[in-house]
Write a protein that holds these residues in place. Structure first.
Motif, PDB file in Angstrom:
ATOM      1  N   ILE A   6     -11.110  -0.037   0.708  1.00 15.39           N
ATOM      2  CA  ILE A   6      -9.827   0.280   0.091  1.00 15.39           C
ATOM      3  C   ILE A   6      -9.546   1.757   0.291  1.00 15.39           C
ATOM      4  CG2 ILE A   6      -8.541   0.364  -2.071  1.00 15.39           C
ATOM      5  CD1 ILE A   6     -10.215  -1.969  -3.055  1.00 15.39           C
ATOM      6  N   HIS A   7      -8.361   2.081   0.794  1.00 13.77           N
ATOM      7  CA  HIS A   7      -7.996   3.454   1.084  1.00 13.77           C
ATOM      8  C   HIS A   7      -6.991   3.982   0.069  1.00 13.77           C
ATOM      9  CE1 HIS A   7     -10.068   3.753   5.002  1.00 13.77           C
ATOM     10  NE2 HIS A   7      -9.830   2.463   5.060  1.00 13.77           N
ATOM     11  N   LEU A   8      -6.933   5.302  -0.039  1.00 17.85           N
ATOM     12  CA  LEU A   8      -6.055   5.952  -1.004  1.00 17.85           C
ATOM     13  C   LEU A   8      -4.596   5.584  -0.749  1.00 17.85           C
ATOM     14  CD1 LEU A   8      -5.663   7.925  -3.342  1.00 17.85           C
ATOM     15  CD2 LEU A   8      -5.601   9.796  -1.666  1.00 17.85           C
ATOM     16  N   ASN A   9      -4.189   5.574   0.526  1.00 21.58           N
ATOM     17  CA  ASN A   9      -2.810   5.207   0.851  1.00 21.58           C
ATOM     18  C   ASN A   9      -2.470   3.816   0.346  1.00 21.58           C
ATOM     19  OD1 ASN A   9      -2.398   7.632   2.136  1.00 21.58           O
ATOM     20  ND2 ASN A   9      -2.747   6.825   4.202  1.00 21.58           N
ATOM     21  N   THR A 128       3.588  -5.035  -3.072  1.00 22.51           N
ATOM     22  CA  THR A 128       2.278  -5.262  -3.703  1.00 22.51           C
ATOM     23  C   THR A 128       1.486  -6.336  -2.976  1.00 22.51           C
ATOM     24  OG1 THR A 128       3.320  -6.790  -5.296  1.00 22.51           O
ATOM     25  CG2 THR A 128       3.029  -4.506  -5.991  1.00 22.51           C
ATOM     26  N   VAL A 129       2.157  -7.401  -2.565  1.00 23.62           N
ATOM     27  CA  VAL A 129       1.455  -8.482  -1.866  1.00 23.62           C
ATOM     28  C   VAL A 129       0.931  -8.004  -0.512  1.00 23.62           C
ATOM     29  CG1 VAL A 129       1.745 -10.713  -0.721  1.00 23.62           C
ATOM     30  CG2 VAL A 129       2.657 -10.374  -3.023  1.00 23.62           C
ATOM     31  N   ASN A 130       1.752  -7.246   0.225  1.00 26.14           N
ATOM     32  CA  ASN A 130       1.373  -6.818   1.569  1.00 26.14           C
ATOM     33  C   ASN A 130       0.336  -5.703   1.589  1.00 26.14           C
ATOM     34  OD1 ASN A 130       2.963  -8.172   3.908  1.00 26.14           O
ATOM     35  ND2 ASN A 130       4.484  -7.923   2.294  1.00 26.14           N
ATOM     36  N   MET A 131       0.078  -5.068   0.449  1.00 24.68           N
ATOM     37  CA  MET A 131      -0.994  -4.069   0.391  1.00 24.68           C
ATOM     38  C   MET A 131      -2.368  -4.726   0.288  1.00 24.68           C
ATOM     39  SD  MET A 131       0.177  -1.152   0.986  1.00 24.68           S
ATOM     40  CE  MET A 131       1.453  -1.930   2.004  1.00 24.68           C
ATOM     41  N   LYS A 132      -2.411  -6.044   0.094  1.00 22.60           N
ATOM     42  CA  LYS A 132      -3.651  -6.831   0.132  1.00 22.60           C
ATOM     43  C   LYS A 132      -4.694  -6.312  -0.869  1.00 22.60           C
ATOM     44  CE  LYS A 132      -2.876  -7.497   5.094  1.00 22.60           C
ATOM     45  NZ  LYS A 132      -1.849  -8.489   4.926  1.00 22.60           N
ATOM     46  N   LEU A 133      -4.226  -5.989  -2.061  1.00 22.18           N
ATOM     47  CA  LEU A 133      -5.143  -5.576  -3.131  1.00 22.18           C
ATOM     48  C   LEU A 133      -5.190  -6.665  -4.196  1.00 22.18           C
ATOM     49  CD1 LEU A 133      -4.398  -1.748  -3.468  1.00 22.18           C
ATOM     50  CD2 LEU A 133      -6.531  -2.809  -2.744  1.00 22.18           C
ATOM     51  N   ILE A 134      -4.750  -6.343  -5.397  1.00 22.93           N
ATOM     52  CA  ILE A 134      -4.803  -7.299  -6.501  1.00 22.93           C
ATOM     53  C   ILE A 134      -3.476  -8.050  -6.567  1.00 22.93           C
ATOM     54  CG2 ILE A 134      -5.285  -7.580  -8.949  1.00 22.93           C
ATOM     55  CD1 ILE A 134      -6.319  -4.652  -8.894  1.00 22.93           C
ATOM     56  N   PRO A 135      -3.475  -9.373  -6.490  1.00 15.69           N
ATOM     57  CA  PRO A 135      -2.212 -10.111  -6.543  1.00 15.69           C
ATOM     58  C   PRO A 135      -1.626 -10.111  -7.948  1.00 15.69           C
ATOM     59  CG  PRO A 135      -4.052 -11.637  -6.515  1.00 15.69           C
ATOM     60  CD  PRO A 135      -4.633 -10.261  -6.307  1.00 15.69           C
ATOM     61  N   TYR A 211       0.257   3.061   7.289  1.00 16.19           N
ATOM     62  CA  TYR A 211      -0.441   3.951   6.360  1.00 16.19           C
ATOM     63  C   TYR A 211      -1.812   3.446   5.916  1.00 16.19           C
ATOM     64  CZ  TYR A 211       4.015   6.366   6.061  1.00 16.19           C
ATOM     65  OH  TYR A 211       5.168   7.066   6.369  1.00 16.19           O
ATOM     66  N   VAL A 212      -2.106   2.167   6.137  1.00 15.24           N
ATOM     67  CA  VAL A 212      -3.404   1.626   5.737  1.00 15.24           C
ATOM     68  C   VAL A 212      -4.285   1.336   6.953  1.00 15.24           C
ATOM     69  CG1 VAL A 212      -4.623  -0.214   4.506  1.00 15.24           C
ATOM     70  CG2 VAL A 212      -2.438   0.653   3.622  1.00 15.24           C
ATOM     71  N   LYS A 214      -3.965   2.335  10.035  1.00 15.35           N
ATOM     72  CA  LYS A 214      -4.244   3.560  10.797  1.00 15.35           C
ATOM     73  C   LYS A 214      -5.308   4.412  10.111  1.00 15.35           C
ATOM     74  CE  LYS A 214      -0.130   4.274  13.628  1.00 15.35           C
ATOM     75  NZ  LYS A 214       0.961   5.204  13.987  1.00 15.35           N
ATOM     76  N   SER A 215      -5.277   4.422   8.777  1.00 15.18           N
ATOM     77  CA  SER A 215      -6.298   5.164   8.032  1.00 15.18           C
ATOM     78  C   SER A 215      -7.674   4.553   8.258  1.00 15.18           C
ATOM     79  CB  SER A 215      -5.964   5.145   6.533  1.00 15.18           C
ATOM     80  OG  SER A 215      -4.746   5.823   6.289  1.00 15.18           O
ATOM     81  N   GLN A 216      -7.719   3.206   8.300  1.00 12.22           N
ATOM     82  CA  GLN A 216      -8.993   2.536   8.536  1.00 12.22           C
ATOM     83  C   GLN A 216      -9.523   2.854   9.926  1.00 12.22           C
ATOM     84  OE1 GLN A 216      -7.992  -1.561   7.857  1.00 12.22           O
ATOM     85  NE2 GLN A 216      -8.187  -1.391   5.634  1.00 12.22           N
ATOM     86  N   GLN A 217      -8.614   2.905  10.912  1.00 11.34           N
ATOM     87  CA  GLN A 217      -9.029   3.185  12.281  1.00 11.34           C
ATOM     88  C   GLN A 217      -9.542   4.621  12.420  1.00 11.34           C
ATOM     89  OE1 GLN A 217      -5.483   2.257  14.484  1.00 11.34           O
ATOM     90  NE2 GLN A 217      -5.727   0.038  14.228  1.00 11.34           N
ATOM     91  N   ILE A 218      -8.881   5.557  11.696  1.00  8.40           N
ATOM     92  CA  ILE A 218      -9.308   6.939  11.762  1.00  8.40           C
ATOM     93  C   ILE A 218     -10.691   7.109  11.148  1.00  8.40           C
ATOM     94  CG2 ILE A 218      -8.846   9.252  10.856  1.00  8.40           C
ATOM     95  CD1 ILE A 218      -5.866   8.605  11.063  1.00  8.40           C
ATOM     96  N   VAL A 219     -10.882   6.419   9.970  1.00  5.77           N
ATOM     97  CA  VAL A 219     -12.187   6.493   9.304  1.00  5.77           C
ATOM     98  C   VAL A 219     -13.253   5.835  10.163  1.00  5.77           C
ATOM     99  CG1 VAL A 219     -13.515   5.701   7.309  1.00  5.77           C
ATOM    100  CG2 VAL A 219     -11.201   6.597   6.998  1.00  5.77           C
ATOM    101  N   GLY A 220     -12.858   4.690  10.785  1.00  4.89           N
ATOM    102  CA  GLY A 220     -13.801   3.978  11.632  1.00  4.89           C
ATOM    103  C   GLY A 220     -14.194   4.797  12.849  1.00  4.89           C
TER     104      GLY A 220
END
Length: 220
Positions: A6-9, A128-135, A211-212, A214-220
């Motif tokens: 889970i990323h900050l963005n 909220t749904v597309n951020m794939k966190l808590i439904p 924003y999510v 791309k952040s994962q790819q940068i961290v990866g």
């Protein structure tokens, strides 16, 4: 939650979505033209039992989580209990906006607020749904109903909307309150909120990808 990390963005955009959907729900309730079907039972309970809309919404969402557990049983995952947190956040913001927003007086203003409420609710739900966190518990239950009945999410939402509206009317008539919380606005919201969600989904998906992912790819 589909993402392993889970990323900050992701959290920030999700929180923005929660605020938007809460504002939309509040706009809807303030019109006095009939609230959104899925929140109608909580709204009527708040009015009849003289409790805050925030508290009624929170208890109502927890009730929806319990229904999910009863329907899914062994398929119910512990992570789904995090919906309680989402319920608290949504209820908190609804209560805050309820204090801040006045009740519109003219019919024209109420109709404008109804449109604003539907648009904001659909946009917030999509984000909220597309951020794939808590439904959201309501969306999660609609999905659960569709799963149990071997139908689609849309079918499950239709079943949930109808059931909530029926229970809201049963509650209000039982206490002599008539069509409390249910009106033309309820029907309009039932028809158009889902369409707003569908229209907003491409935008919300772009937010997630930009924003999510791309952040994962940068961290990866």
């Amino acid at each position: 939650m589909n993402s392993k990390t889970i990323h900050l963005n992701q959290i920030i955009i999700y929180m923005i979505g929660i605020v938007i959907v809460s504002l939309g729900i509040t706009f809807n309730t303030k019109t006095a033209l009939g609230v959104s079907p899925v929140i109608s039972l909580a709204f009527n309970a708040a009015k009849i039992f003289h409790v805050s809309i925030g508290l009624a919404t929170f208890l109502y969402y927890v009730f929806l989580i319990a229904i999910q557990f009863l329907l899914l049983r062994k398929n119910f995952q512990r992570v789904q209990l995090l919906q309680v947190f989402a319920s608290f956040l949504t209820s908190f913001f609804i209560q805050g906006f309820d204090y801040l927003l006045p009740v519109p007086q003219s019919l024209l203003t109420r109709l404008i607020w109804l449109v604003i409420g539907i648009v904001l609710t659909g946009l917030g739900a999509s984000i909220t749904v597309n951020m794939k966190l808590i439904p959201n518990p309501a969306d999660a239950l609609a999905d659960t109903i569709g799963f149990v009945l071997n139908k689609s999410f849309g079918f499950g939402k239709n079943v949930l909307d109808f059931t909530c509206t029926f229970l809201a009317l049963a509650l209000s008539f039982s206490f002599g309150q008539g069509m409390l919380g249910v009106g033309i606005g309820t029907i309009i919201a039932m028809i158009f909120t889902g369409r707003v969600v569908a229209l907003c989904n491409p935008f919300s998906e772009k937010l997630y990808n930009r924003y999510v992912l791309k952040s994962q790819q940068i961290v990866g």
